[in-house]
Design a protein around this motif. Structure first.
Motif, short mmCIF file in Angstrom:
data_model
loop_
_atom_site.label_atom_id
_atom_site.label_comp_id
_atom_site.label_asym_id
_atom_site.label_seq_id
_atom_site.Cartn_x
_atom_site.Cartn_y
_atom_site.Cartn_z
N CYS A 203 -0.22 1.54 -0.55
CA CYS A 203 -1.25 2.58 0.18
C CYS A 203 -0.33 3.43 0.72
O CYS A 203 -0.65 4.65 0.84
CB CYS A 203 -2.09 1.74 1.08
N TRP A 204 0.98 3.08 1.15
CA TRP A 204 1.73 3.91 2.12
C TRP A 204 2.44 5.22 0.99
O TRP A 204 2.94 6.11 1.33
CB TRP A 204 2.82 3.16 2.84
N LEU B 259 -7.38 5.11 2.81
CA LEU B 259 -5.93 4.32 2.45
C LEU B 259 -5.54 3.74 4.02
O LEU B 259 -5.06 2.94 3.94
CB LEU B 259 -5.10 5.50 2.10
N GLY B 260 -5.68 4.34 5.06
CA GLY B 260 -5.36 3.89 6.37
C GLY B 260 -6.22 2.87 6.83
O GLY B 260 -5.39 1.67 6.91
N HIS B 261 -7.25 2.71 6.43
CA HIS B 261 -8.03 1.39 6.37
C HIS B 261 -7.76 0.27 5.58
O HIS B 261 -7.44 -0.88 6.01
CB HIS B 261 -9.71 1.34 6.16
N ARG C 293 3.13 -11.15 0.13
CA ARG C 293 2.82 -10.09 -1.03
C ARG C 293 1.59 -9.11 -0.59
O ARG C 293 1.38 -8.03 -0.87
CB ARG C 293 2.26 -10.95 -2.09
N MET C 294 0.52 -9.59 0.53
CA MET C 294 -0.09 -8.60 1.02
C MET C 294 0.58 -7.47 1.81
O MET C 294 0.00 -6.50 1.79
CB MET C 294 -0.77 -9.31 2.02
N GLY C 295 1.64 -7.92 2.39
CA GLY C 295 2.47 -6.69 2.88
C GLY C 295 3.01 -5.63 2.00
O GLY C 295 2.86 -4.65 2.03
N TYR C 296 3.24 -6.32 0.98
CA TYR C 296 3.72 -5.41 -0.41
C TYR C 296 2.82 -4.70 -1.02
O TYR C 296 3.07 -3.39 -1.07
CB TYR C 296 4.28 -6.47 -1.68
N LEU D 216 -4.48 -4.79 5.00
CA LEU D 216 -3.51 -5.68 4.37
C LEU D 216 -2.23 -5.99 5.41
O LEU D 216 -1.72 -6.92 5.31
CB LEU D 216 -2.87 -5.08 3.24
N PHE D 217 -1.75 -5.01 6.13
CA PHE D 217 -0.85 -5.34 7.01
C PHE D 217 -1.07 -6.34 8.23
O PHE D 217 -0.37 -7.09 8.61
CB PHE D 217 -0.22 -3.98 7.45
N LEU D 218 -2.47 -6.18 8.58
CA LEU D 218 -2.90 -7.28 9.68
C LEU D 218 -2.93 -8.56 9.19
O LEU D 218 -2.55 -9.53 9.50
CB LEU D 218 -4.51 -6.73 9.91
#
Length: 653
Positions: A163-164, A195-197, A155-158, A202-204
């Motif tokens: 953001c993307w 947004l990049g940060h 869900r963190m990836g979701y 989140l992806f990390l």
């Protein structure tokens, strides 16, 4: 015309609110269990397959808004006569906070940022509720707490995917979306950074959680798995490695001190997108497609513009070792004060582009465009060395100009402009635009106070750029300008000025391949940009429908197999790129043909122009030297300027 603009505006607002509503609902049980089956039944047709729902609900509305915004901006009043009014909308609201790492934050920006954070928290909590209380995926027969741990990472990836959906809007330089809310790409670049940060963090977390989960369940080799019918873990791993490299080198300590490392690493964004899309699949790609599609349209159009060599007319080398470059432009190039121009000098770097502030006015100087460059950093140092040598031509390419869509100071009685060092250059274009407006006898001009701070006396040369060299005293007779200049590093005036510190003007020979700067699709041609967006997206839908119906669908339903998960995503990216290439190229070449005669006329005009070159340094105004007053405006600057000494910069807000 006003009724049509109101209708277009209302339609865009309704579409945007509906788009946001879908993003809010997409993480809920109501959407998953009740809406999705009905939507899939009607929208996931044989022509679009599983991407139909997201394509209709999340891609089409924003693309439609992008097209409507072109019509809306095109119908906006753009008077170019002396009674022209410019509206300043570059800042959304009143500044309420100035602090690192956020920078300058207004009340409106803070509110929207908090709303976006609330959306992310809502999405995460809703997704976790579905995972923990409705349906917990546990295909590996792991322990319940391990399955919940995995669900948290998923869900963190979701949420990072949210953001993307906005990540590339701020870096679309000729955007038609940003002007709708009074923004430019330059002023909104910080949103891209934020947004990049957030997305990389989140992806990390998403990646680390899955690595830990696979380690706990003895499946660590899943990191390198490439499933042909489902999510490719290896593609996600590669995307994360690239993302971390881009993230680390974009941190302030690297970006400011090792800019070239940051710049070249950031050029990996194309690979990042490819592997990211191959990881999430074509259906999820459609959720974030609008901002990526519009960004690549802008990027390709900028590439087409940058393939032309721009005609460099002259270079002024100021006593402060700064430069003013003057380019030829066609009369059809219009821009507002405080705009910027990107420069590329192949002899210095094959890849690097750098933005510089435009000091000229498109209304006052119809055939030329000027930028000021401060010698700071390796790239500008090399450029200064090139121009200081005995060369008689220099190959330069340009992108832009880019700036606020409108800029209004006519409603103010007084205008206070505060800047330090090269930070005064944006105000030069403002003052020159006021000079243009002063040519209208009925124009009401504000009182202008320019407060500027410089480290050294020779930096006062910046003030020499306020008036164009061919301006007459009658052109500035109505301009009520007062200047306060502060010197912060020197306690007393130098008694002498070396000859090599005097202002130098260098003229360049025109080359056969040089062309005046011509209008870029977007700020000067919103309707044509709308044609590119509409035609390329329609072509994309048509080709995706054909490929899905006659190539992908038969594999899924006639052979008993499932078409490769990653290949679907590759098809989307490939066909989108092809459509952007075809549509943008055709429109660009058509516009180039239309502008050809104008380019020839501009070349003749620029080659016949004669400029006056000052014979002494502007710093000599304050050093006690006599100046050859071949033009009275420079004398007016001296009279308008109060020179003050200070051991520190003035505390002004």
């Amino acid at each position: 015309m006003g009724d049509m603009r109101s209708l277009v505006k209302m339609l865009m607002v309704v579409l945007f609110l509906g788009w946001i509503f879908i993003w809010i609902m997409i993480s809920t049980d109501l959407y998953k269990s009740k809406w999705t089956p009905k939507l899939a039944k009607n929208l996931n047709t044989t022509y679009f397959g599983p991407l139909g729902t997201n394509l209709v609900l999340l891609t089409v509305p924003m693309m439609f808004i992008a097209v409507l915004s072109c019509v809306y901006l095109h119908t906006q009043k753009k008077p170019t006569q002396p009674q022209r009014e410019w509206k300043l909308k570059g800042r959304m609201g009143r500044v309420i906070m100035v602090m690192n790492p956020l920078g300058i934050v207004t009340a409106t920006e803070l509110i929207f940022s908090l709303l976006f954070v609330a959306l992310l928290i809502w999405a995460l909590s809703s997704h976790l509720y579905l995972s923990y209380h409705v349906h917990l995926h546990n295909h590996d027969n792991a322990k319940i707490w391990q399955a919940k741990f995995r669900a948290f990472g998923l869900r963190m990836g979701y949420v990072g995917h949210y953001c993307w959906a906005f990540l590339f809007f701020p870096v679309t330089r000729a955007s038609t979306i940003l002007p709708l809310v009074g923004l430019t790409s330059e002023s909104s670049i910080k949103y891209h950074i934020w947004l990049g940060h957030v997305s990389n963090f989140l992806f990390l977390v998403h990646t680390v959680v899955f690595l830990i989960y696979w380690a706990m369940t003895n499946q660590l080799m899943e990191t390198f798995a490439w499933n042909p019918t489902y999510v490719s873990n290896l593609a996600g791993t590669i995307a994360m490695v690239i993302g971390i490299a881009m993230w680390v080198t974009s941190l302030p300590s690297y970006r400011r001190k090792k800019f070239e490392l940051f710049f070249y690493t950031h050029q990996l964004y194309g690979l990042y997108i490819i592997f990211y899309v191959m990881h999430v699949g074509d259906s999820w790609f459609c959720m974030i497609l609008p901002n990526i599609f519009l960004f690549f349209i802008d990027r390709y159009l900028r590439f087409l513009q940058s393939t032309k060599r721009s005609r460099l007319v002259s270079a002024k080398i100021l006593p402060s070792d700064n430069l003013e470059l003057t380019f030829a432009k066609t009369s059809g190039v219009h821009y507002t004060p405080t705009s910027i121009l990107f420069l590329h000098v192949p002899s210095i770097s094959k890849l690097q582009w750098h933005p510089f502030t435009i000091t000229s006015s498109s209304n006052l100087e119809k055939d030329t465009l000027s930028v000021v460059i401060r010698r700071q950093g390796s790239w500008t140092q090399k450029l200064y060395t090139h121009l200081s040598s005995s060369i008689d031509s220099l190959e330069v390419s340009t992108e832009g100009p880019y700036g606020p869509n409108s800029f209004d100071v006519s409603r103010h009685d007084s205008l206070i402009l505060v800047g330090g060092g090269s930070g005064v250059t944006p105000f030069i274009s403002v003052i020159r635009e006021l000079i243009f407006q002063s040519q209208n006898p009925s124009a009401k001009l504000p009182n202008v106070l320019l407060v500027c701070a410089f480290k050294h006396y020779h930096d006062l040369a910046f003030l020499d750029l306020i008036f164009p060299s061919d301006i007459s005293v009658s052109d500035i007779s109505k301009l009520n300008l007062r200047i306060e200049a502060y010197i912060t590093r020197e306690d007393k005036k130098p008694e002498t000025t070396d000859d090599h510190r005097l202002l130098q003007t260098k003229w360049f020979k025109p080359q056969p391949l040089d062309c005046p700067i011509s209008p870029v699709l977007g700020p000067n041609n919103f309707l044509w940009l709308g044609v590119v967006i509409l035609s390329s997206f329609f072509m994309f839908l048509l080709l995706i429908g054909i490929v899905t119906r006659y190539y992908v669908y038969p594999v899924d339903h006639n052979t008993g197999k499932i078409y490769n998960f990653s290949y679907r995503a590759l098809w989307d990216m490939f066909l989108g790129s092809v459509c952007i290439f075809i549509s943008s190229s055709i429109v660009f070449l058509w516009r180039k043909k239309q502008n050809k005669e104008g380019d020839k006329e501009s070349k003749k005009q620029v080659q016949s122009v004669e400029f006056q070159t000052p014979t002494s340094s502007p710093g000599s105004w304050f050093h006690g030297h006599e100046r050859e007053l071949e033009s009275v405006p420079y004398q007016s600057i001296v009279q308008a300027t109060s020179l003050l000494q200070s051991t520190s910069a003035p505390n002004l807000i």
